[in-house]
Design a protein around this motif. Sequence first.
Motif, PDB file in Angstrom:
ATOM      1  N   ASP A   1     -97.519  23.050  25.618  1.00  0.00           N
ATOM      2  CA  ASP A   1     -96.722  23.679  24.433  1.00  0.00           C
ATOM      3  C   ASP A   1     -95.469  22.735  23.853  1.00  0.00           C
ATOM      4  OD1 ASP A   1     -97.416  25.483  26.383  1.00  0.00           O
ATOM      5  OD2 ASP A   1     -96.415  27.020  25.600  1.00  0.00           O
ATOM      6  N   ARG A   2     -94.962  22.123  24.859  1.00  0.00           N
ATOM      7  CA  ARG A   2     -93.745  21.237  24.357  1.00  0.00           C
ATOM      8  C   ARG A   2     -94.040  19.829  24.499  1.00  0.00           C
ATOM      9  NH1 ARG A   2     -89.497  24.078  23.767  1.00  0.00           N
ATOM     10  NH2 ARG A   2     -89.252  26.177  24.687  1.00  0.00           N
ATOM     11  N   ILE A   3     -95.431  19.253  24.746  1.00  0.00           N
ATOM     12  CA  ILE A   3     -95.621  17.993  24.464  1.00  0.00           C
ATOM     13  C   ILE A   3     -96.334  17.810  23.179  1.00  0.00           C
ATOM     14  CG2 ILE A   3     -97.337  16.493  25.411  1.00  0.00           C
ATOM     15  CD1 ILE A   3     -96.780  17.785  28.025  1.00  0.00           C
ATOM     16  N   ASN A   4     -96.022  16.951  22.369  1.00  0.00           N
ATOM     17  CA  ASN A   4     -96.395  16.663  20.809  1.00  0.00           C
ATOM     18  C   ASN A   4     -97.851  15.924  21.007  1.00  0.00           C
ATOM     19  OD1 ASN A   4     -96.454  16.246  18.332  1.00  0.00           O
ATOM     20  ND2 ASN A   4     -94.819  14.798  18.190  1.00  0.00           N
TER      21      ASN A   4
ATOM     22  N   GLY B   1     -82.214  10.591  34.590  1.00  0.00           N
ATOM     23  CA  GLY B   1     -83.149  10.242  33.546  1.00  0.00           C
ATOM     24  C   GLY B   1     -83.937  11.233  33.105  1.00  0.00           C
ATOM     25  N   PHE B   2     -83.564  12.596  33.133  1.00  0.00           N
ATOM     26  CA  PHE B   2     -84.130  13.877  32.907  1.00  0.00           C
ATOM     27  C   PHE B   2     -83.378  14.396  31.529  1.00  0.00           C
ATOM     28  CE2 PHE B   2     -85.371  14.021  37.392  1.00  0.00           C
ATOM     29  CZ  PHE B   2     -86.789  14.213  37.258  1.00  0.00           C
ATOM     30  N   MET B   3     -84.288  14.938  30.570  1.00  0.00           N
ATOM     31  CA  MET B   3     -83.656  15.850  29.551  1.00  0.00           C
ATOM     32  C   MET B   3     -83.223  17.202  30.169  1.00  0.00           C
ATOM     33  SD  MET B   3     -86.606  15.176  26.877  1.00  0.00           S
ATOM     34  CE  MET B   3     -88.128  15.414  27.699  1.00  0.00           C
ATOM     35  N   PRO B   4     -82.230  17.802  29.206  1.00  0.00           N
ATOM     36  CA  PRO B   4     -81.680  18.923  29.940  1.00  0.00           C
ATOM     37  C   PRO B   4     -82.618  20.083  29.920  1.00  0.00           C
ATOM     38  CG  PRO B   4     -81.032  18.337  27.692  1.00  0.00           C
ATOM     39  CD  PRO B   4     -81.720  17.418  28.247  1.00  0.00           C
ATOM     40  N   LEU B   5     -82.561  21.045  30.922  1.00  0.00           N
ATOM     41  CA  LEU B   5     -83.495  22.103  30.503  1.00  0.00           C
ATOM     42  C   LEU B   5     -82.952  23.031  29.570  1.00  0.00           C
ATOM     43  CD1 LEU B   5     -83.596  22.889  34.614  1.00  0.00           C
ATOM     44  CD2 LEU B   5     -85.409  22.079  33.151  1.00  0.00           C
ATOM     45  N   LEU B   6     -83.723  23.628  29.066  1.00  0.00           N
ATOM     46  CA  LEU B   6     -83.482  24.788  27.890  1.00  0.00           C
ATOM     47  C   LEU B   6     -83.199  26.030  28.649  1.00  0.00           C
ATOM     48  CD1 LEU B   6     -86.425  23.833  25.257  1.00  0.00           C
ATOM     49  CD2 LEU B   6     -84.128  23.064  25.422  1.00  0.00           C
ATOM     50  N   VAL B   7     -82.158  26.273  29.295  1.00  0.00           N
ATOM     51  CA  VAL B   7     -81.643  27.285  29.697  1.00  0.00           C
ATOM     52  C   VAL B   7     -80.304  27.835  29.291  1.00  0.00           C
ATOM     53  CG1 VAL B   7     -82.839  27.130  31.886  1.00  0.00           C
ATOM     54  CG2 VAL B   7     -80.579  26.164  31.828  1.00  0.00           C
TER      55      VAL B   7
END
Length: 285
Positions: A255-258, A275-281
């Motif tokens: 779903d979150r992969i373009n 090196g990680f993107m922030p979690l959507l929490v």
Amino acid sequence: MVVKIYTTITDRYAPLHQTVIAGTAGEAIHALDGILGHDSNADLTTLHVDGGGVSDIVFATMHLLGLDFEPRIPRLSDRRLYAFEPPKRYDRLAPLFGHKLNRDLIVSHWPDIERVIGAMRDRTVTPSLILKKLSAYRQQNSLAAALREVGRIERTLFTLRWFDNPALRRTVTAELNKGEARNSLARAVAFHRLGRFRDRGLENQQTRAAALNLVTAAIILFNCRYLGRAVDEMRRRRTPIEPAMLSRLSPLGWDRINLTGDYVWSDRLDLDANGFMPLLVKPLP
């Protein structure tokens, strides 16, 4: 010409091997190529395939290699049991039995059977090559017939386990569902050309199959890393987590992969120190 990519994966979705085969080809013999020919450190003990990949010779080969073969049995009514005694020995169960097994045939060809299995184990020959030839032989080929007799012993024992063990049936179905889910991801990735191969050469087809495996494996790895971080965050917040729910998590979502549309490459992504993107929490109150 119809071809398909046959991929052998572990129970953790890691691809071990892929090959391009004819659309009508048997599948289990190619799975053996992946089990015996991979260079990973995965400890493989069991092979699960659907009904289309089942044959007596594969049952025999897996047993003699020291591996378990647990296929799904779609129609028990089509299966026969085999024994060294005449079917009438089993009274009312006699209609379930096929012909009496030939012990002498197995014994007389045992040295040849050992050589064939040894050649596969030592990677002298690929299993698909030799099993394809043996499976194509008519009954008059005595070595192929002897292997089939061994396989009928193993098929009978497995069928009885299948009858008696609901947990086995659930396990086999769950593992095969993993393969089907992974195939759904592969179809989503291969949107270009609508999943069709227009390359006529086998080498180019194999290259495309390997590239598809690489992309799906990258997506699975990406999802695993972020799922792990999400679980760690829930534990840090002392959010109750059901162990059964964790065992059902799947890293196959996209779903979150373009996969289509616009791609934006930026050096200014909001990444943390690892090196990680922030979690959507939601932030803690």
